[in-house]
Design an enzyme around this catalytic site. Structure first.
Site, PDB file in Angstrom:
ATOM      1  N   TYR A   1     -65.868  47.734 -61.100  1.00 57.79           N
ATOM      2  CA  TYR A   1     -66.306  46.327 -61.174  1.00 57.79           C
ATOM      3  C   TYR A   1     -67.811  46.217 -60.903  1.00 57.79           C
ATOM      4  CZ  TYR A   1     -66.056  41.256 -60.311  1.00 57.79           C
ATOM      5  OH  TYR A   1     -66.233  39.887 -60.365  1.00 57.79           O
TER       6      TYR A   1
ATOM      7  N   SER B   1     -71.742  38.753 -60.958  1.00 56.06           N
ATOM      8  CA  SER B   1     -71.097  38.657 -59.642  1.00 56.06           C
ATOM      9  C   SER B   1     -72.108  39.018 -58.559  1.00 56.06           C
ATOM     10  CB  SER B   1     -69.943  39.668 -59.585  1.00 56.06           C
ATOM     11  OG  SER B   1     -69.383  39.741 -58.298  1.00 56.06           O
TER      12      SER B   1
HETATM   13  P1  NAP Z   1     -59.519  34.458 -63.267  1.00 56.27           P
HETATM   14  O1  NAP Z   1     -59.033  33.185 -62.670  1.00 56.27           O
HETATM   15  O2  NAP Z   1     -58.698  35.689 -63.136  1.00 56.27           O
HETATM   16  O3  NAP Z   1     -59.872  34.184 -64.790  1.00 56.27           O
HETATM   17  C1  NAP Z   1     -60.231  35.221 -65.660  1.00 56.27           C
HETATM   18  C2  NAP Z   1     -59.682  34.877 -67.022  1.00 56.27           C
HETATM   19  O4  NAP Z   1     -60.123  35.884 -67.962  1.00 56.27           O
HETATM   20  C3  NAP Z   1     -58.139  34.885 -67.055  1.00 56.27           C
HETATM   21  O5  NAP Z   1     -57.672  33.725 -67.721  1.00 56.27           O
HETATM   22  C4  NAP Z   1     -57.830  36.119 -67.877  1.00 56.27           C
HETATM   23  O6  NAP Z   1     -56.655  36.022 -68.629  1.00 56.27           O
HETATM   24  C5  NAP Z   1     -59.026  36.181 -68.798  1.00 56.27           C
HETATM   25  N1  NAP Z   1     -59.159  37.496 -69.404  1.00 56.27           N
HETATM   26  C6  NAP Z   1     -58.986  38.713 -68.802  1.00 56.27           C
HETATM   27  N2  NAP Z   1     -59.165  39.691 -69.698  1.00 56.27           N
HETATM   28  C7  NAP Z   1     -59.440  39.098 -70.889  1.00 56.27           C
HETATM   29  C8  NAP Z   1     -59.695  39.594 -72.188  1.00 56.27           C
HETATM   30  N3  NAP Z   1     -59.703  40.907 -72.448  1.00 56.27           N
HETATM   31  N4  NAP Z   1     -59.938  38.714 -73.190  1.00 56.27           N
HETATM   32  C9  NAP Z   1     -59.916  37.381 -72.942  1.00 56.27           C
HETATM   33  N5  NAP Z   1     -59.666  36.850 -71.728  1.00 56.27           N
HETATM   34  C10 NAP Z   1     -59.426  37.707 -70.710  1.00 56.27           C
HETATM   35  O7  NAP Z   1     -60.929  34.860 -62.635  1.00 56.27           O
HETATM   36  P2  NAP Z   1     -62.222  33.993 -62.239  1.00 56.27           P
HETATM   37  O8  NAP Z   1     -62.389  34.131 -60.792  1.00 56.27           O
HETATM   38  O9  NAP Z   1     -62.212  32.666 -62.882  1.00 56.27           O
HETATM   39  O10 NAP Z   1     -63.339  34.917 -62.904  1.00 56.27           O
HETATM   40  C11 NAP Z   1     -64.158  34.486 -63.984  1.00 56.27           C
HETATM   41  C12 NAP Z   1     -65.356  35.425 -64.028  1.00 56.27           C
HETATM   42  O11 NAP Z   1     -66.109  35.251 -62.818  1.00 56.27           O
HETATM   43  C13 NAP Z   1     -64.999  36.903 -64.098  1.00 56.27           C
HETATM   44  O12 NAP Z   1     -65.910  37.574 -64.931  1.00 56.27           O
HETATM   45  C14 NAP Z   1     -65.179  37.374 -62.670  1.00 56.27           C
HETATM   46  O13 NAP Z   1     -65.475  38.734 -62.595  1.00 56.27           O
HETATM   47  C15 NAP Z   1     -66.342  36.514 -62.239  1.00 56.27           C
HETATM   48  N6  NAP Z   1     -66.478  36.359 -60.801  1.00 56.27           N
HETATM   49  C16 NAP Z   1     -65.494  35.784 -60.068  1.00 56.27           C
HETATM   50  C17 NAP Z   1     -65.662  35.659 -58.694  1.00 56.27           C
HETATM   51  C18 NAP Z   1     -64.633  35.034 -57.807  1.00 56.27           C
HETATM   52  O14 NAP Z   1     -64.819  35.084 -56.572  1.00 56.27           O
HETATM   53  N7  NAP Z   1     -63.571  34.442 -58.345  1.00 56.27           N
HETATM   54  C19 NAP Z   1     -66.831  36.133 -58.087  1.00 56.27           C
HETATM   55  C20 NAP Z   1     -67.801  36.710 -58.869  1.00 56.27           C
HETATM   56  C21 NAP Z   1     -67.615  36.822 -60.227  1.00 56.27           C
HETATM   57  P3  NAP Z   1     -55.260  36.575 -68.035  1.00 56.27           P
HETATM   58  O15 NAP Z   1     -55.041  35.818 -66.762  1.00 56.27           O
HETATM   59  O16 NAP Z   1     -54.286  36.257 -69.120  1.00 56.27           O
HETATM   60  O17 NAP Z   1     -55.458  38.034 -67.805  1.00 56.27           O
END
Ligand code: NAP
Length: 255
Positions: free
Chosen positions: A156, A143
């Protein structure tokens, strides 16, 4: 020829956001996918929405912080596709809190999912690849908060800095075996994880102003870079943490 044709990858967090977009992109680029999520139905929905051929992808419900379940899922992927070529770690959680008020449950969850989850899948893949003398590629999602601190997200921030260390450590240990390991540090991406922060129009405007490109990113813009890092186009790239962040870590866009 599709650039990932004939290859097979595990994608975690496949039920939502960046993970779901990555499944779509890897399928489009010719790969087979083990779509992993805490919620098996969410991972399956990603595949159903894409109309993926049954032979090209499977959905598996796994908590990535559970080492034995990750090992089983990896073996299932190998058995299904006859081998694996890498892992993309998109599963992640986020927690609110500063040094004074972060709850230990929030701290533990961030470490367990964001760091240990990526460690578990990377270890299972690297052990498999070494045993079978195969090359491969791992992509971790850190991130902006993994390369610089942001306030009130201490668990985080700490966990995502840990992902940077994991990425570099695995890269230098495995390079000699033809396994590359890279990371991406996204800025603000429009997914469920950030929906709350983007809901208030005033806050959204601030977010947009903070990114020199002037907008939030889309999950497909992260998936495109993931596909590049997995592919042979990135054959000399390992150990990097690539910002894909609309310029937010390059410097302030305005005073
Ligand atoms: P998201 O839409 O919330 O997707 C995250 C997914 O991970 C969800 O489907 C969630 O399932 C799943 N998950 C959570 N805990 C888990 C576990 N213990 N085992 C297996 N699956 C699990 O978030 P996203 O934005 O796509 O984020 C993806 C990655 O990018 C993350 O690592 C996040 O920190 C990183 N990131 C995101 C952003 C942003 O702006 N969106 C920025 C920087 C970094 P549930 O929904 O069932 O909990």
């Amino acid at each position: 020829m599709s650039k990932l044709a004939g290859r097979s990858y595990i994608v975690t967090g496949a039920g939502s956001g960046i993970g779901a977009a990555t499944v779509a992109r890897l399928i489009e680029d010719g790969a087979n996918v083990v779509a992993v999520d805490l919620d098996a139905d969410a991972a399956q929905k990603t595949l159903d929405d894409l109309g993926v051929d049954k032979g090209r992808a499977i959905a598996v419900g796994v908590d990535v912080s559970d080492e034995s379940k990750v090992d089983e899922m990896t073996a299932q992927g190998v058995a299904t596709f006859g081998g694996l070529d890498g892992v993309v770690n998109c599963a992640g959680v986020r927690g609110v809190g500063n040094i004074l008020d972060t709850e230990h449950g929030v701290w533990d969850l961030n470490m367990d999912v964001n760091i240990e989850g990526s460690f578990n899948t990377s270890q299972a893949f690297c052990r498999y690849a070494r045993e079978h003398n195969r090359p491969g590629s791992i992509v971790n999602i850190s991130s902006q908060a993994g390369v610089e601190a942001v306030p009130n997200r201490l668990a985080y921030v700490t966990s995502k800095h840990g992902v940077v260390g994991l990425t570099r450590g695995v890269a230098i240990e495995m390079a000699q075996h033809g396994i590359r390991c890279n990371g991406i540090a996204p800025g603000m991406i429009a997914t469920a994880m950030t929906a709350g922060m983007r809901a208030d129009p005033e806050n959204l405007e601030k977010i947009r102003k903070a990114h020199p490109i002037g907008r939030e990113g889309q999950p497909e813009e992260i998936a495109a870079v993931i596909s590049f890092l997995l592919s042979d186009d990135a054959s000399y790239v390992t150990g990097i943490m690539m910002p894909v962040d609309g310029g937010i870590t390059a410097g302030a866009a305005s005073f």
